[in-house]
Design a protein around this motif. Structure first.
Motif, PDB file in Angstrom:
ATOM      1  N   PHE A 178       0.823  -1.209   0.000  1.00  0.00           N
ATOM      2  CA  PHE A 178       0.000   0.000   0.000  1.00  0.00           C
ATOM      3  C   PHE A 178       0.861   1.265   0.000  1.00  0.00           C
ATOM      4  O   PHE A 178       0.469   2.282  -0.577  1.00  0.00           O
ATOM      5  N   TRP A 212       1.569   1.726  -3.598  1.00  0.00           N
ATOM      6  CA  TRP A 212       0.332   2.070  -4.289  1.00  0.00           C
ATOM      7  C   TRP A 212      -0.027   3.549  -4.047  1.00  0.00           C
ATOM      8  O   TRP A 212      -0.582   4.224  -4.913  1.00  0.00           O
ATOM      9  N   TYR A 225      -2.145   6.628  -6.305  1.00  0.00           N
ATOM     10  CA  TYR A 225      -3.514   6.384  -5.856  1.00  0.00           C
ATOM     11  C   TYR A 225      -4.459   7.542  -6.184  1.00  0.00           C
ATOM     12  O   TYR A 225      -5.633   7.357  -6.478  1.00  0.00           O
ATOM     13  N   TYR A 260     -13.176   5.061  -6.785  1.00  0.00           N
ATOM     14  CA  TYR A 260     -13.417   5.433  -5.390  1.00  0.00           C
ATOM     15  C   TYR A 260     -14.525   6.465  -5.189  1.00  0.00           C
ATOM     16  O   TYR A 260     -15.274   6.393  -4.214  1.00  0.00           O
ATOM     17  N   HIS A 264     -17.495   6.824  -2.311  1.00  0.00           N
ATOM     18  CA  HIS A 264     -17.466   7.966  -1.384  1.00  0.00           C
ATOM     19  C   HIS A 264     -18.808   8.711  -1.428  1.00  0.00           C
ATOM     20  O   HIS A 264     -19.344   9.098  -0.389  1.00  0.00           O
ATOM     21  N   CYS A 289      -8.386   4.489   5.559  1.00  0.00           N
ATOM     22  CA  CYS A 289      -8.709   5.779   4.909  1.00  0.00           C
ATOM     23  C   CYS A 289      -7.851   6.062   3.681  1.00  0.00           C
ATOM     24  O   CYS A 289      -8.150   6.972   2.916  1.00  0.00           O
ATOM     25  N   GLY A 290      -6.757   5.289   3.478  1.00  0.00           N
ATOM     26  CA  GLY A 290      -5.906   5.515   2.314  1.00  0.00           C
ATOM     27  C   GLY A 290      -5.312   6.910   2.318  1.00  0.00           C
ATOM     28  O   GLY A 290      -4.836   7.405   3.356  1.00  0.00           O
ATOM     29  N   ASP A 307      -5.312   4.256   9.092  1.00  0.00           N
ATOM     30  CA  ASP A 307      -4.799   3.328   8.079  1.00  0.00           C
ATOM     31  C   ASP A 307      -3.517   2.703   8.624  1.00  0.00           C
ATOM     32  O   ASP A 307      -2.839   3.302   9.460  1.00  0.00           O
ATOM     33  N   PHE A 308      -3.187   1.498   8.124  1.00  0.00           N
ATOM     34  CA  PHE A 308      -1.943   0.888   8.618  1.00  0.00           C
ATOM     35  C   PHE A 308      -0.741   1.208   7.731  1.00  0.00           C
ATOM     36  O   PHE A 308       0.388   0.845   8.078  1.00  0.00           O
ATOM     37  N   GLY A 320      -2.982   2.735  12.364  1.00  0.00           N
ATOM     38  CA  GLY A 320      -3.506   1.635  13.169  1.00  0.00           C
ATOM     39  C   GLY A 320      -4.083   0.545  12.302  1.00  0.00           C
ATOM     40  O   GLY A 320      -4.360   0.748  11.116  1.00  0.00           O
ATOM     41  N   ASP A 321      -4.246  -0.609  12.899  1.00  0.00           N
ATOM     42  CA  ASP A 321      -4.732  -1.794  12.200  1.00  0.00           C
ATOM     43  C   ASP A 321      -6.225  -1.972  12.446  1.00  0.00           C
ATOM     44  O   ASP A 321      -6.674  -1.886  13.597  1.00  0.00           O
ATOM     45  N   ALA A 322      -6.957  -2.252  11.383  1.00  0.00           N
ATOM     46  CA  ALA A 322      -8.408  -2.416  11.492  1.00  0.00           C
ATOM     47  C   ALA A 322      -8.790  -3.568  12.414  1.00  0.00           C
ATOM     48  O   ALA A 322      -9.893  -3.589  12.949  1.00  0.00           O
ATOM     49  N   ALA A 376     -11.836  -1.111   1.516  1.00  0.00           N
ATOM     50  CA  ALA A 376     -10.737  -1.529   2.381  1.00  0.00           C
ATOM     51  C   ALA A 376     -11.043  -2.838   3.118  1.00  0.00           C
ATOM     52  O   ALA A 376     -10.125  -3.619   3.383  1.00  0.00           O
ATOM     53  N   TRP A 406      -9.438  -6.220   2.454  1.00  0.00           N
ATOM     54  CA  TRP A 406      -8.023  -6.435   2.754  1.00  0.00           C
ATOM     55  C   TRP A 406      -7.795  -6.869   4.193  1.00  0.00           C
ATOM     56  O   TRP A 406      -6.695  -7.303   4.543  1.00  0.00           O
ATOM     57  N   PRO A 455      -7.407  -9.029   7.216  1.00  0.00           N
ATOM     58  CA  PRO A 455      -7.199 -10.472   7.198  1.00  0.00           C
ATOM     59  C   PRO A 455      -8.134 -11.250   8.115  1.00  0.00           C
ATOM     60  O   PRO A 455      -8.319 -12.441   7.927  1.00  0.00           O
TER      61      PRO A 455
END
Ligand SMILES: C[S@@+](CC[C@H](N)C(=O)[O-])C[C@H]1O[C@@H](n2cnc3c(N)ncnc32)[C@H](O)[C@@H]1O
Length: 229
Positions: free
Chosen positions: A10, A13, A17, A27, A31, A51-52, A73-74, A94-96, A114, A117, A119
């Motif tokens: 990411f 990317w 983006y 996107y 949105h 949030c990218g 976002d991570f 942060g991680d979702a 998102a 993605w 896991p």
């Protein structure tokens, strides 16, 4: 074996983006759907998960100047672009699947393109439930596959390609969010050309019932190919 995509993927990317054709084709339609779904809701604390580069978070900050918007976002690369866009949003790495926020700290949580993605999708839905206040809403938009075998096939191909993701079916999304404790109030197909005709994005609107308590789930099915759904 690694179960989710890597952050560097990411980070890379994020460099292209924000190209207008990418945003326009992929996107912006989702949105738009989130902005419309939030209209009329008295949400003053809004979290955008995954949030990218911050396109949606920044738009929400512009359209709701009284609200406190947080983008999470991570990927450090994505967040660098987001932070350069505006300081009207609080950007948090942060991680979702383990959100760095207190219980019940948002009136609305949104996530666009998102969730596939993440896991451990059940854990991610549980985390959205945990951080949203009773009476609040989760609005999650992503491609929903028409059938489980399509989801499984695409998931297998993405694993082979080295960046695994899973697009759920709408029934999977409903089950994930109901397992987490939400009441799913609507699942609305979002119009998007051209790929959206075959694999349409769907907005799942899930409400945390007033008075409900967070109960960490312990009885979820085991991961399937690294993904829980
Ligand atoms: C396709 S982008 C979508 C970005 C944005 N929501 C939008 O609509 O423009 C997916 C985003 O999810 C983020 N992401 C993927 N897995 C994540 C995770 N486990 N925790 C937090 N963010 C994650 C990626 O870094 C990437 O920014």
């Amino acid at each position: 074996m690694r179960t989710g995509p890597q952050q560097w993927f990411f980070d890379t990317w994020s460099a292209f983006y924000d190209l207008a054709p990418v945003q326009w084709a992929t996107y912006w339609p989702v949105h738009d759907a989130i902005v419309a779904a939030l209209r009329g809701r008295d949400a003053t604390r809004i979290l955008d998960v995954g949030c990218g580069t911050g396109q949606l978070s920044a738009r929400l900050a512009r359209e709701r100047p009284q609200a406190r918007i947080t983008g999470c976002d991570f990927s450090a690369g994505m967040l660098r672009h987001a932070a350069a866009r505006t300081d009207a949003v609080g950007w948090v790495r942060g991680d979702a699947c383990g959100l760095p926020f207190r219980d019940r700290s948002f009136d609305a949580v949104v996530s666009t393109e998102a969730f596939h993605w993440f896991p451990d999708q059940q854990r991610a839905a549980d985390e959205l439930f945990r951080v949203v206040a009773p009476g609040g809403v989760a609005l999650v938009a992503l491609v929903n596959t028409p059938a489980r075998f399509v989801a499984d096939g695409i998931h297998a191909a993405s694993r082979l390609a080295g960046e695994p993701f899973r697009w759920p079916t709408s029934a999977d999304m409903r089950a994930l969010f109901e397992n987490a404790g939400f009441a799913v109030s609507a699942q609305t197909r979002i119009f998007r050309l051209p790929g959206g005709l075959l694999l349409p994005p769907v907005l799942t609107c899930a409400v945390r019932p007033a008075g409900s308590r967070h109960q960490p789930a312990t009885d979820h099915p085991p991961p399937l190919g690294g993904y829980r759904h």
